[in-house]
Design a protein around this motif. Structure first.
Motif, PDB file in Angstrom:
ATOM      1  N   ASN A 215      24.012  70.823 119.896  1.00  0.00           N
ATOM      2  CA  ASN A 215      24.608  71.935 119.143  1.00  0.00           C
ATOM      3  C   ASN A 215      25.738  72.706 119.811  1.00  0.00           C
ATOM      4  O   ASN A 215      26.178  73.729 119.283  1.00  0.00           O
ATOM      5  N   ASP A 216      26.201  72.257 120.952  1.00  0.00           N
ATOM      6  CA  ASP A 216      27.347  72.927 121.585  1.00  0.00           C
ATOM      7  C   ASP A 216      28.063  71.890 122.443  1.00  0.00           C
ATOM      8  O   ASP A 216      28.103  71.983 123.662  1.00  0.00           O
ATOM      9  N   THR A 217      28.626  70.876 121.779  1.00  0.00           N
ATOM     10  CA  THR A 217      29.106  69.684 122.486  1.00  0.00           C
ATOM     11  C   THR A 217      30.581  69.753 122.877  1.00  0.00           C
ATOM     12  O   THR A 217      31.260  68.736 122.963  1.00  0.00           O
ATOM     13  N   ASN A 220      33.639  71.103 127.741  1.00  0.00           N
ATOM     14  CA  ASN A 220      33.236  71.741 129.005  1.00  0.00           C
ATOM     15  C   ASN A 220      31.727  71.867 129.175  1.00  0.00           C
ATOM     16  O   ASN A 220      31.246  72.405 130.163  1.00  0.00           O
ATOM     17  N   ASN A 221      30.983  71.324 128.248  1.00  0.00           N
ATOM     18  CA  ASN A 221      29.530  71.257 128.425  1.00  0.00           C
ATOM     19  C   ASN A 221      29.079  69.873 128.892  1.00  0.00           C
ATOM     20  O   ASN A 221      27.901  69.527 128.802  1.00  0.00           O
ATOM     21  N   ILE A 222      30.039  69.095 129.379  1.00  0.00           N
ATOM     22  CA  ILE A 222      29.702  67.786 129.948  1.00  0.00           C
ATOM     23  C   ILE A 222      30.196  67.739 131.384  1.00  0.00           C
ATOM     24  O   ILE A 222      31.326  68.156 131.671  1.00  0.00           O
ATOM     25  N   ILE A 234      25.259  69.441 129.911  1.00  0.00           N
ATOM     26  CA  ILE A 234      24.689  70.730 130.339  1.00  0.00           C
ATOM     27  C   ILE A 234      24.651  71.735 129.172  1.00  0.00           C
ATOM     28  O   ILE A 234      24.971  71.368 128.043  1.00  0.00           O
ATOM     29  N   ASP A 235      24.328  72.973 129.486  1.00  0.00           N
ATOM     30  CA  ASP A 235      24.205  74.047 128.506  1.00  0.00           C
ATOM     31  C   ASP A 235      23.281  73.643 127.355  1.00  0.00           C
ATOM     32  O   ASP A 235      23.707  73.449 126.210  1.00  0.00           O
ATOM     33  N   LEU A 236      22.015  73.556 127.685  1.00  0.00           N
ATOM     34  CA  LEU A 236      21.038  73.103 126.691  1.00  0.00           C
ATOM     35  C   LEU A 236      20.420  74.278 125.906  1.00  0.00           C
ATOM     36  O   LEU A 236      19.424  74.097 125.213  1.00  0.00           O
TER      37      LEU A 236
HETATM   38 MG    MG Z   1      26.736  77.458 124.836  1.00  0.00          MG
END
Ligand code: MG
Ligand code: GN1
Length: 371
Positions: A215-217, A220-222, A234-236
């Motif tokens: 839900n937040d792909t 910068n969440n990789i 990341i950011d789970l």
């Molecule tokens: Mg987030």
């Protein structure tokens, strides 16, 4: 604050002694710090103050994260990978809890900082987009047999029917009197309402299946390694049960944007088809084994859906007086609205070609899609 943050960090099961704690990153929601420890033999850590206005049930959120990361680590171990590098590791408090509540009732969490990892704010190359698609695809594949129940800590998060309820309420209240200058922007939302609801109906009816979703792909969440391969997602915080199309669409919103999410120069913003193609190929290389035909049919549409939802969310927050997203200046949310709408228009104008790209990429994989 400084002493306070050190004493907070010391409540967690850290190895080594703390050298420094500094703010990190540009998140819109939580406050993130890096804890650097003395000596290279000890790991560094990420400390976060969770936004309790948004995450109203941090214990359930951390329980979701713990369940998912345990599941991922099991899979990584089974193929001889490194679970400390390829999945997030939650660090517990000295009292063996997944979070700490401080005297001000703020919620704090710690996870392991993954060394030698690289993050990107933009996907400048096809290789990076391919790797990112593979990364999210792998996350979805590894969680596709997850059987436990996740708590829905953000009810209606990517559910446009719920977003319209919030939208209608904010518009009717118009709490800071901004609505009168936003006729054009409000029309952007209203003109597309039915199209978006028709898609969401397929999810509600079960035509599109519910799975584990990140839900937040955003890119910068990789975490990537130095070679450009994906290490870890990341950011789970927002891990939920929903449609994987949300994750695909949100990634396309982020990866393919030739400008910034809050670009003031709209000339910079467009959807880059070569990046789209590369992401699709990376993504399908991991997900073809479990995606259904209907999911595949709606991949291109999901980019429209999530970008539209983001236009709505930024505009709604602006009308509401900027209560949700952190802003750097007064007009920030309306600048974000315009930049995301420009991206939506670019997606809309290239939509037929996007569908074609997906079809082409599926040609080699079609036989394995589930009916
Ligand atoms: Mg987030
Ligand atoms: C927020 O947490 P962060 O900054 O990665 C938001 C996303 C939006 C994004 C827009 C919990 O993500 O849904 O897409 O900003 N997260 C939440 O950049 O609302």
């Amino acid at each position: 604050m400084k002493n306070n943050i050190y004493s907070i960090a010391k409540c967690f099961q850290l190895e080594g002694s703390i050298k420094s704690i500094e703010p990190l990153g540009e998140g819109y929601i939580n406050d993130t710090f890096i804890i650097v420890t003395e000596g290279s033999e000890f790991p560094n850590y990420l400390l976060q103050r969770k936004n309790k206005q948004i995450f109203t049930d941090v214990p359930a959120m951390m329980d979701n994260i713990e369940k998912i990361t345990s599941h991922l680590k099991g899979k990584i171990n089974a193929v001889g990978g490194n679970p400390l590098k390829e999945a997030m590791t939650v660090i517990r408090t000295n009292a063996d809890q997944l979070y700490l509540i401080d005297e001000e009732e703020e919620y704090w969490t710690v996870c392991l900082f993954i060394e030698d990892s690289v993050t990107y704010e933009k996907a400048d190359t096809e290789e990076l987009a391919y790797a990112g698609g593979k990364g999210i695809g792998k996350f979805q594949r590894m969680t596709s047999d997850f059987k436990e129940k996740l708590t829905d800590i953000l009810p209606g998060f990517h559910n446009i029917r719920y977003r319209f309820e919030q939208w209608d309420k904010v518009l009717s209240e118009d709490p800071v009197g901004r609505k009168k200058d936003l006729r054009k922007e409000i029309a952007w939302i209203e003109e597309r309402r039915d199209e978006m609801l028709a898609f969401w109906k397929l999810v509600e009816e079960g035509t599109i299946p519910i799975r584990v979703t990140h839900n937040d792909t955003k890119i910068n969440n990789i975490l990537f390694d130095q070679k450009g391969d994906v290490l870890c997602v990341i950011d789970l915080d927002t891990v939920l049960s929903s449609t994987v199309l949300n994750d695909f669409g949100d990634a396309i919103r982020s990866y393919t944007n030739t400008g910034l999410e809050d670009d003031v120069d709209l000339g910079n913003v467009s959807m880059d088809m070569t990046i789209f193609k590369a992401y699709v190929q990376g993504y399908l290389s991991e997900t073809k084994s479990f995606l259904t035909e209907v999911e595949a049919d709606y991949l291109a549409f999901s980019a429209k859906y999530i970008t539209y939802e983001q236009v709505l969310r930024f505009l709604m927050d602006y009308i509401d007086g900027d209560n949700y997203y952190k802003i750097k200046y007064r007009e920030h949310n309306i600048v974000r609205t315009h930049a995301q709408f420009k991206l939506l228009q670019s997606i809309e104008s290239q939509f037929e070609e996007m569908k074609f790209v997906v079809k082409e990429a599926l040609l080699t994989t079609a036989s394995t899609l589930k009916k």
